[in-house]
Structure formats: structure tokens, C-alpha cells
Design a protein around this motif. Sequence first.
Motif, PDB file in Angstrom:
ATOM      1  N   PHE A  66      13.203  18.671  12.614  1.00 34.65           N
ATOM      2  CA  PHE A  66      14.325  18.167  11.809  1.00 34.65           C
ATOM      3  C   PHE A  66      13.858  17.111  10.812  1.00 34.65           C
ATOM      4  CE2 PHE A  66      17.373  19.189  15.521  1.00 34.65           C
ATOM      5  CZ  PHE A  66      17.494  20.494  15.082  1.00 34.65           C
ATOM      6  N   ALA A  67      12.946  16.243  11.241  1.00 38.91           N
ATOM      7  CA  ALA A  67      12.434  15.217  10.337  1.00 38.91           C
ATOM      8  C   ALA A  67      11.673  15.844   9.175  1.00 38.91           C
ATOM      9  CB  ALA A  67      11.534  14.249  11.099  1.00 38.91           C
ATOM     10  N   LEU A  68      10.945  16.905   9.451  1.00 37.39           N
ATOM     11  CA  LEU A  68      10.218  17.601   8.388  1.00 37.39           C
ATOM     12  C   LEU A  68      11.182  18.221   7.388  1.00 37.39           C
ATOM     13  CD1 LEU A  68       7.396  18.460   7.406  1.00 37.39           C
ATOM     14  CD2 LEU A  68       7.688  20.529   8.750  1.00 37.39           C
ATOM     15  N   PHE A  69      12.253  18.839   7.888  1.00 38.86           N
ATOM     16  CA  PHE A  69      13.235  19.450   6.992  1.00 38.86           C
ATOM     17  C   PHE A  69      14.101  18.421   6.275  1.00 38.86           C
ATOM     18  CE2 PHE A  69      13.341  23.572   9.659  1.00 38.86           C
ATOM     19  CZ  PHE A  69      12.219  24.027   9.010  1.00 38.86           C
ATOM     20  N   GLY A  70      14.250  17.218   6.837  1.00 41.66           N
ATOM     21  CA  GLY A  70      15.105  16.205   6.238  1.00 41.66           C
ATOM     22  C   GLY A  70      14.418  15.325   5.218  1.00 41.66           C
ATOM     23  N   MET A  71      13.126  15.525   5.001  1.00 44.07           N
ATOM     24  CA  MET A  71      12.402  14.701   4.025  1.00 44.07           C
ATOM     25  C   MET A  71      12.773  15.115   2.604  1.00 44.07           C
ATOM     26  SD  MET A  71       8.694  14.492   5.841  1.00 44.07           S
ATOM     27  CE  MET A  71       7.975  13.617   4.481  1.00 44.07           C
ATOM     28  N   LYS A  72      12.815  14.146   1.711  1.00 46.50           N
ATOM     29  CA  LYS A  72      13.161  14.432   0.318  1.00 46.50           C
ATOM     30  C   LYS A  72      12.083  15.225  -0.402  1.00 46.50           C
ATOM     31  CE  LYS A  72      16.256  10.598  -0.598  1.00 46.50           C
ATOM     32  NZ  LYS A  72      16.506   9.423  -1.429  1.00 46.50           N
ATOM     33  N   CYS A  73      10.838  15.108   0.032  1.00 44.18           N
ATOM     34  CA  CYS A  73       9.751  15.764  -0.676  1.00 44.18           C
ATOM     35  C   CYS A  73       9.573  17.227  -0.286  1.00 44.18           C
ATOM     36  CB  CYS A  73       8.441  15.005  -0.464  1.00 44.18           C
ATOM     37  SG  CYS A  73       7.942  14.910   1.244  1.00 44.18           S
ATOM     38  N   THR A  74      10.347  17.745   0.664  1.00 39.87           N
ATOM     39  CA  THR A  74      10.246  19.163   1.032  1.00 39.87           C
ATOM     40  C   THR A  74      11.288  19.966   0.265  1.00 39.87           C
ATOM     41  OG1 THR A  74      11.739  18.870   2.907  1.00 39.87           O
ATOM     42  CG2 THR A  74       9.378  18.663   3.337  1.00 39.87           C
ATOM     43  N   LYS A  75      11.018  21.237   0.128  1.00 43.80           N
ATOM     44  CA  LYS A  75      11.935  22.129  -0.591  1.00 43.80           C
ATOM     45  C   LYS A  75      12.963  22.760   0.334  1.00 43.80           C
ATOM     46  CE  LYS A  75       9.587  21.876  -4.459  1.00 43.80           C
ATOM     47  NZ  LYS A  75      10.065  21.112  -5.565  1.00 43.80           N
ATOM     48  N   VAL A  76      12.759  22.652   1.651  1.00 40.03           N
ATOM     49  CA  VAL A  76      13.651  23.270   2.620  1.00 40.03           C
ATOM     50  C   VAL A  76      14.708  22.256   3.029  1.00 40.03           C
ATOM     51  CG1 VAL A  76      13.719  24.414   4.880  1.00 40.03           C
ATOM     52  CG2 VAL A  76      11.682  24.574   3.464  1.00 40.03           C
ATOM     53  N   GLY A  77      15.942  22.696   3.231  1.00 45.41           N
ATOM     54  CA  GLY A  77      16.968  21.800   3.737  1.00 45.41           C
ATOM     55  C   GLY A  77      18.171  21.644   2.835  1.00 45.41           C
ATOM     56  N   GLY A  78      18.138  22.138   1.619  1.00 45.50           N
ATOM     57  CA  GLY A  78      19.299  22.073   0.740  1.00 45.50           C
ATOM     58  C   GLY A  78      19.331  20.830  -0.124  1.00 45.50           C
ATOM     59  N   SER A  79      20.537  20.338  -0.357  1.00 48.89           N
ATOM     60  CA  SER A  79      20.739  19.193  -1.248  1.00 48.89           C
ATOM     61  C   SER A  79      20.325  17.892  -0.562  1.00 48.89           C
ATOM     62  CB  SER A  79      22.209  19.124  -1.664  1.00 48.89           C
ATOM     63  OG  SER A  79      23.005  18.822  -0.538  1.00 48.89           O
ATOM     64  N   ASP A  80      20.339  16.825  -1.347  1.00 49.38           N
ATOM     65  CA  ASP A  80      19.961  15.515  -0.803  1.00 49.38           C
ATOM     66  C   ASP A  80      20.952  15.046   0.256  1.00 49.38           C
ATOM     67  OD1 ASP A  80      17.668  15.310  -2.254  1.00 49.38           O
ATOM     68  OD2 ASP A  80      18.541  14.068  -3.847  1.00 49.38           O
ATOM     69  N   LYS A  81      22.232  15.405   0.100  1.00 48.70           N
ATOM     70  CA  LYS A  81      23.228  15.009   1.082  1.00 48.70           C
ATOM     71  C   LYS A  81      22.984  15.704   2.420  1.00 48.70           C
ATOM     72  CE  LYS A  81      28.165  14.360   1.576  1.00 48.70           C
ATOM     73  NZ  LYS A  81      29.475  14.503   0.954  1.00 48.70           N
TER      74      LYS A  81
END
Length: 174
Positions: free
Chosen positions: A75-90
Amino acid sequence: MSTAQISALVFGVGGFGALVAATTSNEWKVTTRASSVITATWVYQGLWMNCAGYIQACRGLMIAAVSLGFFGSIFALFGMKCTKVGGSDKSKAKIACLAGIVFILSGLCSMTGCSLYANKITTEFFDPLFVEQKMGYPYNGATSVMSSRTKYHGGEGDFKTTNPSKQFDKNAYV
């Protein structure tokens, strides 16, 4: 902000690695069988070598902590701003918050398991009626409580009862 997230991820994954190493370690309980310095042997016991009830509870808590730590790392990997996975910043902020909660739950599980194990080992060590391990070992100070309660003093053949609290003060390391 990206540097703080990367360092948080590195610390989270490092903590997860330390948790896995602690869970699989054989050094949860170390006992010595020593009749002299030359013939000392060490007995290592981990979470996987005994099936007592409290050890199974500790094992379950540690496995839950490892599982939660793994999912927290993902989850931490997907929640980072520098990754492309996870959707929008919100949505990434919600995923990162979820990762933090999962890491906290993982820490609570591991802390509870370790505290339960240490409490039980300490209680057994200081209980003069607990004979399971202590009678099998030769007399070696605090490692055999039952045999150290009565010591042979002198050549007259008299046995004197000693106070066990005096024997445990400097030898009790848990």
C-alpha cells in the motif's frame, strides 16, 4: 515531499524485513546447560519448536504482523506520489494513510506477541513451582531454580534452604 516518502518507504520495508527476521529466528529463548565453562552448551528455542498455547498465540500474532507489514509495504508503494499506479493524488493520499494504519496494526501485533512471550518466560523463570525445564539442567545458578532452593553446605550433610530472590538479582536476563 518525494524524498520523505521514499525514506518512509525504505524504513517501512526495513522494519518489515526485521519483523520477518525476528519471527523466523531461533533465539526467542536461550538456555544454557553448563556444568563447567568448558562443557557449556546453549539451547536455542524459537516460535516454531514448541506447541504450547501461549507460543501458538505469539506465533499467530507474529504471522499477522508479517502479513500486515507485507500489505502495508504494498500500500505504501502504491500511495507514493512518484509512482504511476494508484490513481489521482487524492486516492494516493488515502492509500498512503491506509498504509500507515496497516503499519501501526502490524507494529501492535508484533509488540503484543513479543510482550506476551517475554512475560510468560519471565513468569516461568521466577516461579519456584515450575519444574518443566529447570530440573533437567544441572545446577548452574539461576537456570535451575528448584535445585538451587536447597544447597549442600559443608561436610556435615546438612541442607539449608536459601532465599531464591537473592539468586535471581544478577542472573536474570530476559
